[in-house]
Scaffold this motif. Structure first.
Motif, short mmCIF file in Angstrom:
data_model
loop_
_atom_site.label_atom_id
_atom_site.label_comp_id
_atom_site.label_asym_id
_atom_site.label_seq_id
_atom_site.Cartn_x
_atom_site.Cartn_y
_atom_site.Cartn_z
N TYR A 201 9.05 29.19 5.73
CA TYR A 201 10.33 29.20 6.64
C TYR A 201 9.81 30.09 7.71
O TYR A 201 10.12 31.70 7.06
CB TYR A 201 12.13 29.36 6.49
CG TYR A 201 12.45 28.12 5.86
CD1 TYR A 201 13.17 27.61 5.70
CD2 TYR A 201 12.89 29.03 4.02
CE1 TYR A 201 13.77 26.20 4.98
CE2 TYR A 201 13.74 28.37 3.66
CZ TYR A 201 13.83 27.36 3.58
OH TYR A 201 14.55 25.89 2.56
N ASN A 202 9.22 29.73 9.06
CA ASN A 202 8.46 31.17 9.64
C ASN A 202 7.74 31.66 9.03
O ASN A 202 8.13 32.97 9.00
CB ASN A 202 9.84 32.00 10.43
CG ASN A 202 11.10 30.81 10.52
OD1 ASN A 202 10.49 29.96 11.66
ND2 ASN A 202 12.35 30.96 11.11
N LYS B 169 7.48 33.31 6.31
CA LYS B 169 7.52 34.01 4.80
C LYS B 169 7.89 32.68 3.59
O LYS B 169 8.96 31.85 3.53
CB LYS B 169 9.23 34.75 5.19
CG LYS B 169 9.75 35.37 4.13
CD LYS B 169 10.60 36.38 4.45
CE LYS B 169 11.83 36.16 2.99
NZ LYS B 169 12.68 35.85 3.32
N VAL C 185 9.08 31.14 0.61
CA VAL C 185 10.59 31.14 0.14
C VAL C 185 9.86 30.74 -1.57
O VAL C 185 10.65 31.29 -2.20
CB VAL C 185 11.72 31.04 0.74
CG1 VAL C 185 12.16 31.70 1.59
CG2 VAL C 185 11.17 29.54 1.17
N ASN D 164 20.42 34.16 -5.90
CA ASN D 164 20.70 33.60 -4.18
C ASN D 164 19.83 33.87 -3.16
O ASN D 164 19.12 34.90 -3.65
CB ASN D 164 22.03 34.07 -3.94
CG ASN D 164 23.51 33.25 -3.74
OD1 ASN D 164 24.33 34.75 -4.44
ND2 ASN D 164 23.78 32.39 -4.12
N GLY D 165 19.04 32.93 -2.80
CA GLY D 165 17.87 33.17 -1.95
C GLY D 165 16.69 33.08 -2.84
O GLY D 165 15.60 33.31 -2.81
N ALA D 166 16.64 32.16 -4.10
CA ALA D 166 15.87 31.69 -4.98
C ALA D 166 14.66 31.25 -4.94
O ALA D 166 13.88 31.43 -4.92
CB ALA D 166 16.48 32.65 -6.35
N GLY D 167 16.11 30.55 -4.23
CA GLY D 167 14.60 28.97 -3.49
C GLY D 167 14.85 27.84 -4.41
O GLY D 167 14.25 26.77 -4.17
N LYS D 168 16.17 27.50 -5.09
CA LYS D 168 16.47 26.45 -5.78
C LYS D 168 16.68 25.38 -5.05
O LYS D 168 16.28 24.46 -4.99
CB LYS D 168 18.03 27.04 -6.42
CG LYS D 168 17.93 28.47 -7.56
CD LYS D 168 18.75 28.84 -8.12
CE LYS D 168 19.67 28.85 -7.27
NZ LYS D 168 19.81 30.33 -6.75
N SER D 169 17.60 25.47 -3.58
CA SER D 169 17.57 24.12 -2.76
C SER D 169 16.01 24.59 -1.67
O SER D 169 16.02 22.74 -2.30
CB SER D 169 18.43 24.58 -1.64
OG SER D 169 19.65 24.69 -2.64
N GLN E 128 23.79 20.07 -1.35
CA GLN E 128 24.62 21.74 -1.39
C GLN E 128 26.29 21.17 -0.74
O GLN E 128 26.05 20.76 0.52
CB GLN E 128 24.39 23.09 -1.16
CG GLN E 128 25.45 23.91 -1.72
CD GLN E 128 23.47 25.11 -1.67
OE1 GLN E 128 22.86 25.16 -1.34
NE2 GLN E 128 24.18 26.30 -2.35
N HIS F 93 24.63 27.72 -11.39
CA HIS F 93 24.66 29.29 -11.23
C HIS F 93 25.60 29.98 -12.95
O HIS F 93 25.49 31.49 -12.47
CB HIS F 93 26.00 29.51 -10.08
CG HIS F 93 24.77 29.59 -9.09
ND1 HIS F 93 24.32 30.57 -8.94
CD2 HIS F 93 24.51 29.65 -7.79
CE1 HIS F 93 23.52 30.80 -7.40
NE2 HIS F 93 23.30 29.60 -6.93
#
Ligand SMILES: Nc1ncnc2c1ncn2[C@@H]1O[C@H](COP(=O)(O)OP(=O)(O)OP(=O)(O)O)[C@@H](O)[C@H]1O
Ligand SMILES: [Mg+2]
Lengths: 386, 244
Positions: free
Chosen positions: B15-16, B18, B20, B40-45, B81, B196
């Motif tokens: 995204y932009n 960076k 992920v 959280n923020g690992a890039g699963k979604s 989600q 999770h």
């Protein structure tokens, strides 16, 4: 009623319907501000179109102006994508710029163009019947009636064809993409329809009324229903109602028609906002008050259940102990009595069997965190509500 | 050798600018019930959205049974989600489930009796039939999650991607959902779930992928669900918290 009067009302009503349909989806997509941006920034498109066609009602001019509308949306999105500013800021940057370019173009060429900024913002419905469409010598009605009529027909046809796609991509763009319905296509389709409707309508009713007709009826309908089709229908009804009642208000007050219609839209929204049965301000306040009383009642019942000793259950002591004002204590005690949760014997309050059962169940549900079940339980136990 | 349901090669998503997700290679065999775990923020979604074509990767390729996703849409169902949609949208539970049938209908065609029947069956399966006419904002979080599950079931796909289907559901609902997932696996469907709760991974899943921007490991739970991989993924020592 003269035929001109009827024609004005028909034009205003058609504009209302043509605006309510895209407006509903704009409101649901939380894009109300975009319609404001479109309605102002189409001005340079109109002026350029007018230079080329020399005819305010030519389809070519409508298309050119609509392109400016879509361009506005693209610009806003591009600015937003840089991540430097939020969407509302991006909108605020784009449309004044485009609008002022349009204003400068009009001012520079004021002699050749019989367009003026007031007319763009407010329109002049009263003059609409004088601009007739003549086909091979026969007068077939006001031009604006035909323009908005055609736009409305196209809008309705698109709505029927793509209702499911519009609904899906508005509710869940991710799923829409994964199922192969391109939300981008739908998005720009909606923006195009909104732009064309705005251009087609603004000549008759002006930019401000177009925005009001797109947003106010849909926002009112949103507060009244939980069904998308009903929301569409209600927006249309509200739009037409405001258009016609606004016309007559203007007639009696000898005021601007567009201004009166906008006022009616505002009033209508205010009434709905206050009195809507479940989402209205008064309903929400009432619900909050009722919930407060119910919580108090529950606290009161729990206290009774926890204390078997008589001095803890004396009416006067309860007031001191739970530390409520007299009024609130009385409301709660009355509510408990009315529902046969307690009995008062010689100033001593005791739980009835029903009150005891209710309290035990409530404790259970609170402990297991099943708030929704408490709601159902209240329905089972309460005869009168607070 | 099992067939490969989903193949991801050298996938990088940003995204932009960076990244992920960084150079992900992943094979998902047919018929597994796989957990994707990571902080959280690992890039699963992001991984799921890229596989489904919702996000455009900057590099890499994805294939579903050997063909690009665009050709295989009808084989894939998706549970996003829960927070990704507006639950105040004016629509009912039944209507949301019907949306699962839109893919097979294609453009313009409207859902009819057949689609409605399928949606009602899916609602029944997740125990939500009594709520079919409820406006979706008047459902509890767990009920909304079941509605999303029903919408995926109605797609009648071969591969299911679910982004945190257990988010905010109580124990009873969790068991109900996992039983449905296990039934799907029994029918040789492939189910990929962002999960999770590390405690329940060995009990619920037979395959697991550890993800944190890069792929840490993927394989059968019994072989690779260990402290070493957990530590590599989450960066803290998990020896005490996970007892198998
Ligand atoms: N639309 C977006 N724009 C910019 N960055 C994003 C966007 N969506 C996600 N990210 C970033 O990408 C990274 C991965 O996000 P992703 O949603 O895939 O994480 P996740 O593993 O699903 O996390 P969670 O467990 O919280 O759901 C995060 O650092 C997040 O901040
Ligand atoms: Mg996520």
């Amino acid at each position: 009623m003269s035929s001109a009067q009827i024609e004005i009302q028909v034009i205003a009503s058609l504009v209302a319907v043509a605006c309510a349909i895209p407006g509903t989806f704009l409101v649901l997509r939380k894009m109300a501000m975009i319609s404001d941006a479109i309605s102002h920034s189409i001005l340079p498109g109109l002026v350029i179109g007018f230079f080329i066609t020399q005819d305010l009602n030519s389809p070519m001019l409508i298309l050119l102006a609509a392109v400016t509308g879509v361009l506005t949306v693209v610009l806003v999105e591009q600015i937003q994508k840089t991540g430097l500013v939020k969407e509302d800021t991006a909108i605020g940057l784009v449309f004044p710029a485009l609008f002022s370019i349009g204003v400068i173009m009009i001012a520079k060429n004021a002699n050749d163009v019989h367009l003026d900024v007031d007319a763009v913002l407010l329109g002049e419905l009263a003059f609409a019947p004088f601009d007739r469409l003549i086909v091979s010598g026969v007068d077939i009605g006001p031009k604006s009636l035909w323009i908005i009529g055609v736009i409305l027909l196209i809008t309705i046809a698109l709505l029927f064809a793509f209702f499911k796609e519009l609904k899906l991509s508005t509710f869940d763009a991710g799923l829409a993409t994964s199922l192969g319905f391109s939300p981008v296509v739908i998005h720009y389709g909606l923006m195009t329809v909104s732009s064309i409707t705005t251009v087609g309508a603004f000549d008759a009713v002006g930019a401000i009324l177009v925005v009001a007709l797109m947003i106010a009826p849909a926002a009112s309908a949103y507060l009244l229903t939980t069904d998308l089709k009903k929301m569409l229908l209600l927006s249309i009804v509200f739009g037409v109602f405001s258009a016609i009642s606004g016309y007559w208000v203007a007639h009696w007050l000898d005021a601007s028609i567009a201004g009166s219609i906008t006022t009616m839209l505002g009033l209508l929204f205010l009434i709905v906002y206050l009195f809507a049965p479940s989402k209205g301000l008064i309903a929400v306040m009432y619900r909050e008050k009722q919930q407060k009383i119910e919580v108090s009642l529950l606290t009161f019942l729990l206290h009774l259940k926890n204390h078997t000793e008589e001095n803890e259950r004396h009416v006067n002591h309860l007031r001191e102990h739970i530390n409520w004002q007299k009024i609130r204590a009385k409301t709660v005690v009355d509510l408990a009595l009315k529902n046969n949760m307690i009995t008062i014997d010689n100033h001593i309050v005791s739980l009835t069997e029903k009150g005891d059962e209710f309290t035990s169940q409530a404790i259970d549900y609170i402990i297991t965190n099943q708030d929704t079940q408490i709601e159902d339980m209240k329905d089972d136990f309460f005869l009168f509500r607070g | 050798m099992q067939k490969i349901a989903v193949q991801v090669d050298d996938l990088t998503v940003a995204y932009n600018y960076k990244p992920v997700l960084w150079d992900i290679d992943l094979e998902i065999p047919e018929g597994v019930l796989m957990a994707i775990v990571g902080p959280n923020g690992a890039g699963k979604s992001t991984l799921i959205k890229s596989i489904l074509g919702i996000l455009k990767p900057i590099a890499g390729s994805i294939s579903i049974y050997g063909k690009p996703y665009e050709k295989q849409r009808s084989l894939v169902a998706y549970v996003p989600q829960k927070g990704s949609v507006d639950w105040d949208f004016p629509t009912t539970a039944l209507d949301v489930v019907m949306m699962g049938t839109y893919g097979s209908l294609g453009w313009v065609k409207r859902p009819g009796q057949k689609e409605k029947k399928a949606a009602l069956e899916a609602l029944e399966q997740v125990g939500m039939l009594p709520f079919k006419n409820r406006q979706i904002s008047q459902l509890s979080g767990g009920q909304q999650q079941r509605i999303f599950l029903a919408r995926a079931l109605v797609q009648d796909a071969s591969i299911y991607f679910m982004d945190e289907p257990f988010q905010g559901v109580d124990a009873t609902t969790e068991i109900a959902i996992i039983n449905i997932l296990k039934a799907l696996r029994k029918a040789n469907k492939t189910v990929v779930v962002v999960h999770h709760d590390l405690q329940t991974v060995p009990e619920y899943f037979d395959w697991v992928t550890f993800l944190n921007v890069k792929k840490i490991a993927t394989g059968p739970v019994k072989d690779i669900f260990n402290d070493d991989n957990l530590t590599k993924t989450y960066g803290i020592n998990y020896k005490v918290s996970i007892q198998k």
